[in-house]
Structures are given as C-alpha cells and as structure tokens.
Design a protein around this motif. Structure first.
Motif, PDB file in Angstrom:
ATOM      1  N   MET A   1     -42.143 -70.302 -26.214  1.00 34.67           N
ATOM      2  CA  MET A   1     -41.356 -69.089 -26.441  1.00 34.67           C
ATOM      3  C   MET A   1     -41.570 -68.099 -25.303  1.00 34.67           C
ATOM      4  SD  MET A   1     -41.400 -66.419 -29.675  1.00 34.67           S
ATOM      5  CE  MET A   1     -40.331 -64.965 -29.660  1.00 34.67           C
ATOM      6  N   SER A   2     -42.807 -67.963 -24.850  1.00 34.79           N
ATOM      7  CA  SER A   2     -43.097 -67.023 -23.768  1.00 34.79           C
ATOM      8  C   SER A   2     -42.371 -67.417 -22.482  1.00 34.79           C
ATOM      9  CB  SER A   2     -44.606 -66.931 -23.518  1.00 34.79           C
ATOM     10  OG  SER A   2     -45.093 -68.064 -22.835  1.00 34.79           O
ATOM     11  N   GLU A   3     -42.262 -68.712 -22.224  1.00 38.33           N
ATOM     12  CA  GLU A   3     -41.549 -69.175 -21.036  1.00 38.33           C
ATOM     13  C   GLU A   3     -40.066 -68.834 -21.120  1.00 38.33           C
ATOM     14  OE1 GLU A   3     -42.380 -73.316 -20.743  1.00 38.33           O
ATOM     15  OE2 GLU A   3     -44.492 -73.031 -20.193  1.00 38.33           O
ATOM     16  N   THR A   4     -39.491 -68.983 -22.307  1.00 35.84           N
ATOM     17  CA  THR A   4     -38.090 -68.635 -22.505  1.00 35.84           C
ATOM     18  C   THR A   4     -37.867 -67.140 -22.329  1.00 35.84           C
ATOM     19  OG1 THR A   4     -37.806 -70.474 -24.055  1.00 35.84           O
ATOM     20  CG2 THR A   4     -36.156 -68.729 -24.116  1.00 35.84           C
ATOM     21  N   VAL A   5     -38.758 -66.347 -22.886  1.00 44.05           N
ATOM     22  CA  VAL A   5     -38.645 -64.890 -22.775  1.00 44.05           C
ATOM     23  C   VAL A   5     -38.790 -64.458 -21.318  1.00 44.05           C
ATOM     24  CG1 VAL A   5     -39.765 -62.706 -23.358  1.00 44.05           C
ATOM     25  CG2 VAL A   5     -39.378 -64.426 -25.134  1.00 44.05           C
ATOM     26  N   ALA A   6     -39.739 -65.037 -20.595  1.00 45.85           N
ATOM     27  CA  ALA A   6     -39.917 -64.707 -19.176  1.00 45.85           C
ATOM     28  C   ALA A   6     -38.660 -65.052 -18.388  1.00 45.85           C
ATOM     29  CB  ALA A   6     -41.126 -65.443 -18.614  1.00 45.85           C
TER      30      ALA A   6
ATOM     31  N   THR B   1     -44.120 -56.759 -14.073  1.00 47.74           N
ATOM     32  CA  THR B   1     -44.114 -57.070 -15.506  1.00 47.74           C
ATOM     33  C   THR B   1     -44.110 -58.580 -15.738  1.00 47.74           C
ATOM     34  OG1 THR B   1     -41.680 -56.987 -15.713  1.00 47.74           O
ATOM     35  CG2 THR B   1     -42.892 -54.925 -16.026  1.00 47.74           C
ATOM     36  N   LEU B   2     -43.387 -59.320 -14.909  1.00 53.31           N
ATOM     37  CA  LEU B   2     -43.372 -60.780 -15.052  1.00 53.31           C
ATOM     38  C   LEU B   2     -44.755 -61.368 -14.803  1.00 53.31           C
ATOM     39  CD1 LEU B   2     -39.974 -61.573 -13.310  1.00 53.31           C
ATOM     40  CD2 LEU B   2     -40.567 -62.186 -15.670  1.00 53.31           C
ATOM     41  N   ASP B   3     -45.449 -60.835 -13.801  1.00 56.67           N
ATOM     42  CA  ASP B   3     -46.811 -61.303 -13.520  1.00 56.67           C
ATOM     43  C   ASP B   3     -47.754 -60.968 -14.679  1.00 56.67           C
ATOM     44  OD1 ASP B   3     -46.058 -62.324 -11.076  1.00 56.67           O
ATOM     45  OD2 ASP B   3     -46.799 -60.623  -9.909  1.00 56.67           O
ATOM     46  N   MET B   4     -47.607 -59.775 -15.231  1.00 52.13           N
ATOM     47  CA  MET B   4     -48.450 -59.374 -16.356  1.00 52.13           C
ATOM     48  C   MET B   4     -48.193 -60.254 -17.573  1.00 52.13           C
ATOM     49  SD  MET B   4     -48.303 -55.200 -16.015  1.00 52.13           S
ATOM     50  CE  MET B   4     -49.241 -54.921 -17.534  1.00 52.13           C
ATOM     51  N   LEU B   5     -46.925 -60.583 -17.806  1.00 47.16           N
ATOM     52  CA  LEU B   5     -46.593 -61.456 -18.930  1.00 47.16           C
ATOM     53  C   LEU B   5     -47.212 -62.838 -18.737  1.00 47.16           C
ATOM     54  CD1 LEU B   5     -45.129 -62.164 -21.528  1.00 47.16           C
ATOM     55  CD2 LEU B   5     -43.027 -62.514 -20.198  1.00 47.16           C
ATOM     56  N   ALA B   6     -47.090 -63.366 -17.525  1.00 49.66           N
ATOM     57  CA  ALA B   6     -47.663 -64.689 -17.239  1.00 49.66           C
ATOM     58  C   ALA B   6     -49.174 -64.679 -17.431  1.00 49.66           C
ATOM     59  CB  ALA B   6     -47.307 -65.116 -15.819  1.00 49.66           C
ATOM     60  N   ASP B   7     -49.825 -63.612 -16.971  1.00 50.65           N
ATOM     61  CA  ASP B   7     -51.287 -63.535 -17.080  1.00 50.65           C
ATOM     62  C   ASP B   7     -51.730 -63.370 -18.534  1.00 50.65           C
ATOM     63  OD1 ASP B   7     -51.596 -63.841 -14.377  1.00 50.65           O
ATOM     64  OD2 ASP B   7     -51.970 -61.729 -13.953  1.00 50.65           O
ATOM     65  N   SER B   8     -51.003 -62.576 -19.293  1.00 52.35           N
ATOM     66  CA  SER B   8     -51.394 -62.368 -20.693  1.00 52.35           C
ATOM     67  C   SER B   8     -51.252 -63.668 -21.488  1.00 52.35           C
ATOM     68  CB  SER B   8     -50.565 -61.251 -21.328  1.00 52.35           C
ATOM     69  OG  SER B   8     -49.197 -61.607 -21.416  1.00 52.35           O
ATOM     70  N   MET B   9     -50.214 -64.435 -21.189  1.00 50.45           N
ATOM     71  CA  MET B   9     -50.038 -65.708 -21.895  1.00 50.45           C
ATOM     72  C   MET B   9     -51.055 -66.751 -21.423  1.00 50.45           C
ATOM     73  SD  MET B   9     -47.869 -65.009 -24.158  1.00 50.45           S
ATOM     74  CE  MET B   9     -48.023 -66.665 -24.842  1.00 50.45           C
ATOM     75  N   GLU B  10     -51.445 -66.681 -20.164  1.00 51.93           N
ATOM     76  CA  GLU B  10     -52.510 -67.572 -19.693  1.00 51.93           C
ATOM     77  C   GLU B  10     -53.824 -67.241 -20.386  1.00 51.93           C
ATOM     78  OE1 GLU B  10     -54.872 -68.921 -15.600  1.00 51.93           O
ATOM     79  OE2 GLU B  10     -52.999 -67.769 -15.462  1.00 51.93           O
TER      80      GLU B  10
ATOM     81  N   CYS C   1     -57.738 -61.006 -19.964  1.00 55.25           N
ATOM     82  CA  CYS C   1     -57.287 -59.987 -20.924  1.00 55.25           C
ATOM     83  C   CYS C   1     -57.551 -58.590 -20.384  1.00 55.25           C
ATOM     84  CB  CYS C   1     -58.009 -60.163 -22.258  1.00 55.25           C
ATOM     85  SG  CYS C   1     -57.664 -61.694 -23.133  1.00 55.25           S
ATOM     86  N   TYR C   2     -58.757 -58.372 -19.890  1.00 54.74           N
ATOM     87  CA  TYR C   2     -59.101 -57.062 -19.340  1.00 54.74           C
ATOM     88  C   TYR C   2     -58.302 -56.762 -18.076  1.00 54.74           C
ATOM     89  CZ  TYR C   2     -63.081 -56.654 -22.538  1.00 54.74           C
ATOM     90  OH  TYR C   2     -63.865 -56.545 -23.672  1.00 54.74           O
ATOM     91  N   ALA C   3     -58.042 -57.775 -17.267  1.00 52.27           N
ATOM     92  CA  ALA C   3     -57.293 -57.577 -16.025  1.00 52.27           C
ATOM     93  C   ALA C   3     -55.868 -57.114 -16.308  1.00 52.27           C
ATOM     94  CB  ALA C   3     -57.281 -58.873 -15.207  1.00 52.27           C
ATOM     95  N   VAL C   4     -55.240 -57.694 -17.331  1.00 49.17           N
ATOM     96  CA  VAL C   4     -53.887 -57.273 -17.698  1.00 49.17           C
ATOM     97  C   VAL C   4     -53.899 -55.821 -18.158  1.00 49.17           C
ATOM     98  CG1 VAL C   4     -52.001 -57.611 -19.343  1.00 49.17           C
ATOM     99  CG2 VAL C   4     -53.100 -59.592 -18.277  1.00 49.17           C
TER     100      VAL C   4
ATOM    101  N   ILE D   1     -50.290 -58.323 -25.998  1.00 50.67           N
ATOM    102  CA  ILE D   1     -50.573 -59.761 -26.026  1.00 50.67           C
ATOM    103  C   ILE D   1     -52.000 -60.032 -25.571  1.00 50.67           C
ATOM    104  CG2 ILE D   1     -49.985 -61.987 -24.980  1.00 50.67           C
ATOM    105  CD1 ILE D   1     -47.047 -60.951 -24.869  1.00 50.67           C
ATOM    106  N   ALA D   2     -52.397 -59.400 -24.481  1.00 49.70           N
ATOM    107  CA  ALA D   2     -53.759 -59.580 -23.975  1.00 49.70           C
ATOM    108  C   ALA D   2     -54.787 -59.093 -24.989  1.00 49.70           C
ATOM    109  CB  ALA D   2     -53.925 -58.838 -22.649  1.00 49.70           C
ATOM    110  N   ALA D   3     -54.474 -57.994 -25.660  1.00 48.60           N
ATOM    111  CA  ALA D   3     -55.393 -57.442 -26.663  1.00 48.60           C
ATOM    112  C   ALA D   3     -55.572 -58.409 -27.830  1.00 48.60           C
ATOM    113  CB  ALA D   3     -54.863 -56.098 -27.157  1.00 48.60           C
TER     114      ALA D   3
END
Length: 223
Positions: A20-25, A125-134, A144-147, A207-209
């Motif tokens: 789902m996250s890939e589709t949203v991204a 924002t795209l990078d943040m989304l990718a990192d939070s899902m990773e 999580c803290y980095a995001v 998401i990261a939280a």
C-alpha cells in the motif's frame, strides 16, 4: 487457527501494508509530476485512483480487525497489528493529499512563483515516506528518529517557501482588475500545495512514531 497459519497472516499483513505504501508513494509522485508539467491527464489519473486507495485501506483495516478479534494477540504481535492499523490510516491520508495535488494541477493556470521549488519539497516528503516505511519493514529504531528529525527541516523549508510567496506577492508588479481574481486563486492553491506537502511530512512522522512503538513499546514520538 494453527500457529503457522497465524504467523503467515502476520507476514502477509506487513507485506500488504508495504505494498500500500508503494502505491501511495507512486500516487504522490504522480501528483507532483502533474503539477510540474501541467499534465491534466496525469492529474486526473491521480484523482480517479483515490477510490482504489480507499478500498485497499478498508481491506487492510479488515485484516487488522480480524487478527485482533479472532486471535487476541498480546505483547509484540498486538503492537505490530495496532501499529499497522495506524500506519495504513496515515497512508490513506497521504493519498488524499496526493489527490489534492492532482486537483491543484488541473485548476492552476500557471506556475506563479517559479522561485519556490515545489518539486524539492515533494522529493523530501517522498524520501521521508520511504524511510518511515523502511523503519517499519526493518524494525529500524534509528531510522524512526531520523524521520522525526528531518520533519523539522521540512517545516522550515515550507515556512521559507510560504514567506517567499507572501513577499513576492507584496513586492509584485501591478495586476489588472480583470486578472486579480484568477491570480489570487493561483496564489491560494500554491500556498495550499506547500501546506499539504508539510502535512505529508507530518504523516510520515506518525508512521515512524508507530514503528518505534511497535519495535520498542516506546511512545516517545507519538503526539
């Protein structure tokens, strides 16, 4: 339900949330591209695809609900399912914001403030989304803290962008009475675009939280 089958369903849930996250991204990137290129066909594709995201959300919500109701998970499994449910909610809202970008792309007459790099904000924002899902996928607490920390940078960038729009609006040349209404509508959409990208960043922090809570039972980033 046999233990092996239960564990398989947990694995499936994680994979489905990541899908789902890939589709949203992808939809977010399409919305940004539509804005940059004034591609109304692409913008409409993003808008029309929102129903698919909503349906996917409902299906995953059902998976989470069934796992809790039928299996009564405890400890780490319960945190994982609860985090997954919260994460798909944030993903659905990011998709809504991507839909907004599509609508702005269709409505906008032109790029009224070329000095503001909307694409750069979008890439952040795209990078943040990718990192939070990773962080969710790999159970990476440091990510999580980095995001969370990067969101401060995005907020600052968005504030600068909004200030630039206001300053250039004040310092701009004369605009004819017949043009002022259209111009102000474009300005409003531009400011809404900046605001919506800032909100995307907020959802990636959520998401990261939730990922951190899932990993360590740590609610430090939840607010």
């Amino acid at each position: 339900m046999p233990r092996d089958e239960y564990q398989a369903e947990l694995i499936d849930l994680r994979e489905d949330v990541l899908a789902m996250s890939e589709t949203v991204a992808e939809r977010l990137e399409m919305g940004l591209t539509a804005l940059e290129t004034n591609d109304e066909e692409l913008a409409q594709e993003v808008i029309d695809g929102d129903d698919d995201i909503n349906q996917l959300y409902l299906e995953l919500e059902g998976q989470c609900t069934d796992l809790i109701a039928l299996q009564q998970p405890v400890a780490g499994d319960l945190r994982f399912i609860a985090a997954s449910f919260k994460i798909i909610t944030d993903l659905e809202r990011i998709a809504d914001l991507a839909t907004n970008l599509g609508e702005y792309a269709i409505a906008a007459d032109n790029d009224v403030f070329p000095s503001v790099d909307i694409q750069r904000l979008g890439d952040i924002t795209l990078d943040m989304l990718a990192d939070s899902m990773e962080a969710y996928a790999e159970e990476d607490r440091e990510l999580c803290y980095a995001v969370n920390e990067r969101d401060d940078d995005l907020d600052a960038e968005c504030e600068i962008a909004s200030d630039t729009v206001v300053r250039e609006l004040i310092e701009g040349g004369e605009i004819g009475d017949d043009e002022i209404e259209t111009f102000m509508e474009d300005v409003s959409r531009f400011l809404l675009t900046i605001r919506d990208l800032e909100r995307v960043g907020d959802h990636t922090v959520n998401i990261a939280a939730r990922a951190l809570y899932m990993i360590d039972n740590n609610d430090e980033l939840i607010y």
